[in-house]
Write an enzyme that holds these catalytic residues in place. Structure first.
Site, PDB file in Angstrom:
ATOM      1  N   ASN A 109      32.449   1.055  -7.149  1.00 21.24           N
ATOM      2  CA  ASN A 109      33.224   0.055  -7.876  1.00 21.24           C
ATOM      3  C   ASN A 109      33.346  -1.300  -7.181  1.00 21.24           C
ATOM      4  OD1 ASN A 109      33.622   1.554 -10.165  1.00 21.24           O
ATOM      5  ND2 ASN A 109      35.445   2.578  -9.360  1.00 21.24           N
ATOM      6  N   ASN A 132      36.155   6.754 -11.224  1.00 17.31           N
ATOM      7  CA  ASN A 132      37.523   6.352 -11.564  1.00 17.31           C
ATOM      8  C   ASN A 132      37.672   5.588 -12.868  1.00 17.31           C
ATOM      9  OD1 ASN A 132      38.986   7.641  -9.565  1.00 17.31           O
ATOM     10  ND2 ASN A 132      38.296   6.161  -8.028  1.00 17.31           N
ATOM     11  N   THR A 242      35.452   9.054  -3.162  1.00 13.83           N
ATOM     12  CA  THR A 242      34.813   9.581  -4.368  1.00 13.83           C
ATOM     13  C   THR A 242      33.312   9.306  -4.328  1.00 13.83           C
ATOM     14  OG1 THR A 242      36.833   9.111  -5.596  1.00 13.83           O
ATOM     15  CG2 THR A 242      34.834   9.456  -6.871  1.00 13.83           C
ATOM     16  N   GLY A 243      32.960   8.089  -3.911  1.00 10.49           N
ATOM     17  CA  GLY A 243      31.546   7.719  -3.887  1.00 10.49           C
ATOM     18  C   GLY A 243      30.736   8.640  -2.989  1.00 10.49           C
ATOM     19  N   TRP A 263      29.869  -1.378  -1.403  1.00 13.45           N
ATOM     20  CA  TRP A 263      29.915  -2.534  -0.491  1.00 13.45           C
ATOM     21  C   TRP A 263      31.371  -2.768  -0.116  1.00 13.45           C
ATOM     22  CZ3 TRP A 263      26.316  -4.880   2.280  1.00 13.45           C
ATOM     23  CH2 TRP A 263      26.649  -6.078   2.933  1.00 13.45           C
ATOM     24  N   TYR A 276      37.122  -6.436  -4.187  1.00 18.22           N
ATOM     25  CA  TYR A 276      37.143  -5.013  -3.821  1.00 18.22           C
ATOM     26  C   TYR A 276      36.627  -4.164  -4.982  1.00 18.22           C
ATOM     27  CZ  TYR A 276      38.857  -0.465  -2.350  1.00 18.22           C
ATOM     28  OH  TYR A 276      38.941   0.860  -2.015  1.00 18.22           O
ATOM     29  N   HIS A 277      37.141  -4.442  -6.173  1.00 16.77           N
ATOM     30  CA  HIS A 277      36.661  -3.791  -7.388  1.00 16.77           C
ATOM     31  C   HIS A 277      36.057  -4.843  -8.302  1.00 16.77           C
ATOM     32  CE1 HIS A 277      39.557  -0.095  -7.273  1.00 16.77           C
ATOM     33  NE2 HIS A 277      38.470   0.118  -6.584  1.00 16.77           N
ATOM     34  N   HIS A 293      40.844   6.472   3.913  1.00 13.14           N
ATOM     35  CA  HIS A 293      39.399   6.280   3.827  1.00 13.14           C
ATOM     36  C   HIS A 293      38.835   5.508   4.998  1.00 13.14           C
ATOM     37  CE1 HIS A 293      39.184   8.138   0.070  1.00 13.14           C
ATOM     38  NE2 HIS A 293      39.593   7.141  -0.675  1.00 13.14           N
TER      39      HIS A 293
END
Ligand code: CTP
Length: 319
Positions: A109, A132, A242-243, A263, A276-277, A293
């Site tokens: 994301n 997500n 999640t990734g 990234w 960020y997203h 994380h």
């Protein structure tokens, strides 16, 4: 045979945020990248020693019944009861049973996707995984539309759907779920106690409105197994994102894996700011002590796999 070197350096990472993205430079010349079939197969085999995506992608109906008590993975002292709704939505057979795909896309994301023009390329892959419930329609040019599996952390209900405080937000979520149109909706329901009600709300909505999705709820052992695999490769991840979970699972059923939107840095390779997203105004939180994380660490491992041809990372524009 040669070892899979995932974490190349043993020296502690130098923390210099201003330069972070430079250190992670990835060759823009995608022509140079070549898939390493041998290595991909070796990784699949190694991961199979820890988990089996076909099984661990979801708990099956046969293994639970309503009323069963489950201890949350991250809050061992807290428990939940398997509700009638949850039971009804458990798949009878694995949604990945006997599935094999030539190429898969895993779409993270990161805002690095904005203006990437990667939508078309992403949609050409045989199986597309998204995270997500990230919106696609308004960003189709950059992220594509095809969705075969999408994850949904319970926290998304709070972050993106205002905890369904009123009919408008409930309708928004319902529309998003309807738009999934038969794909797999992967809900980590047993991870943390905070998601209890949110998972129940979503389950109820799906049943009540007969939403056409194939629900899946990851196995209780998945997280530890994934962490175990990466640990043996010297990648010390407290709590895989999640990734990374999706990549680890995908090695089982995808021959070639392409990553987009991974990234976790505030600047791109040309030193331009990166959100960020791609779709909201959330800020970089993973750098805080509180965040579980370690995205930059994960990224380093993925980059190394990219360089060895085990996966392909795209962090710039698509041709
Ligand atoms: N990601 C990334 N760089 C970013 C944002 C996300 O590499 N700037 C990747 C991560 O692997 C992440 C995935 O894209 O897991 C999906 O993003 P997001 O929805 O933000 O996931 P998280 O917030 O990390 O959710 P979770 O806590 O479930 O991992």
């Amino acid at each position: 045979g040669a070892e899979v070197v995932i974490n190349g350096s043993s020296s502690p990472a130098v923390v210099d945020r201003s330069n972070e993205s430079i250190k992670h430079n990835i060759q823009p010349a995608s022509a140079k990248w070549r898939h390493n079939q041998t290595l991909s197969l070796r990784i699949r085999k190694q991961i199979l020693k820890f988990l089996d995506a076909e099984k661990d992608i979801s708990v099956l109906k046969g293994t639970l019944k309503p009323g069963d008590i489950i201890h949350y993975i991250f809050d061992r002292d807290s428990t939940m009861n398997v509700s009638q709704n949850l039971y009804e939505l458990l798949p009878r057979t694995s949604p990945l049973k006997n599935k094999h795909f030539r190429t898969c896309a895993i779409v993270g994301n990161s805002g690095v996707l904005l203006n990437s023009g990667c939508g078309q390329e992403i949609d050409t892959h045989s199986f597309v995984i998204r995270c997500n419930l990230a919106p696609v329609q308004e960003y189709a040019r950059d992220v594509g539309l095809k969705t075969d599996l999408v994850t949904m952390n319970p926290s998304v209900i709070q972050r993106a759907f205002e905890d369904l405080v009123n009919a408008t937000w409930r309708e928004k979520l319902l529309q998003r779920l309807h738009s999934l149109n038969g794909s797999i909706l992967w809900i980590p329901a047993f991870m943390a106690r905070g998601g209890k009600e949110r998972v129940e709300w979503v389950n109820e909505l799906i049943l009540k409105h007969r939403v056409n999705v194939r629900t899946a709820y990851p196995s209780l052992r998945l997280l530890h197994a994934v962490r175990g695999y990466w640990l043996t490769n010297k990648v010390h991840i407290k709590r895989p994102t999640t990734g990374l979970l999706m990549y680890t699972l995908a090695t089982r059923f995808c021959n070639q894996i392409y990553l987009y939107g991974f990234w976790p840095f505030p600047l791109d390779q040309n030193q331009n700011p990166v959100k960020y997203h791609y779709y909201d105004s959330l800020k970089y939180g993973y750098t805080s002590q509180a965040s579980p994380h370690t995205m930059p660490l994960e990224f380093k491992a993925l980059k190394s796999l990219h360089e060895q041809g085990a996966l392909k990372l795209t962090v710039g524009q698509c041709d």
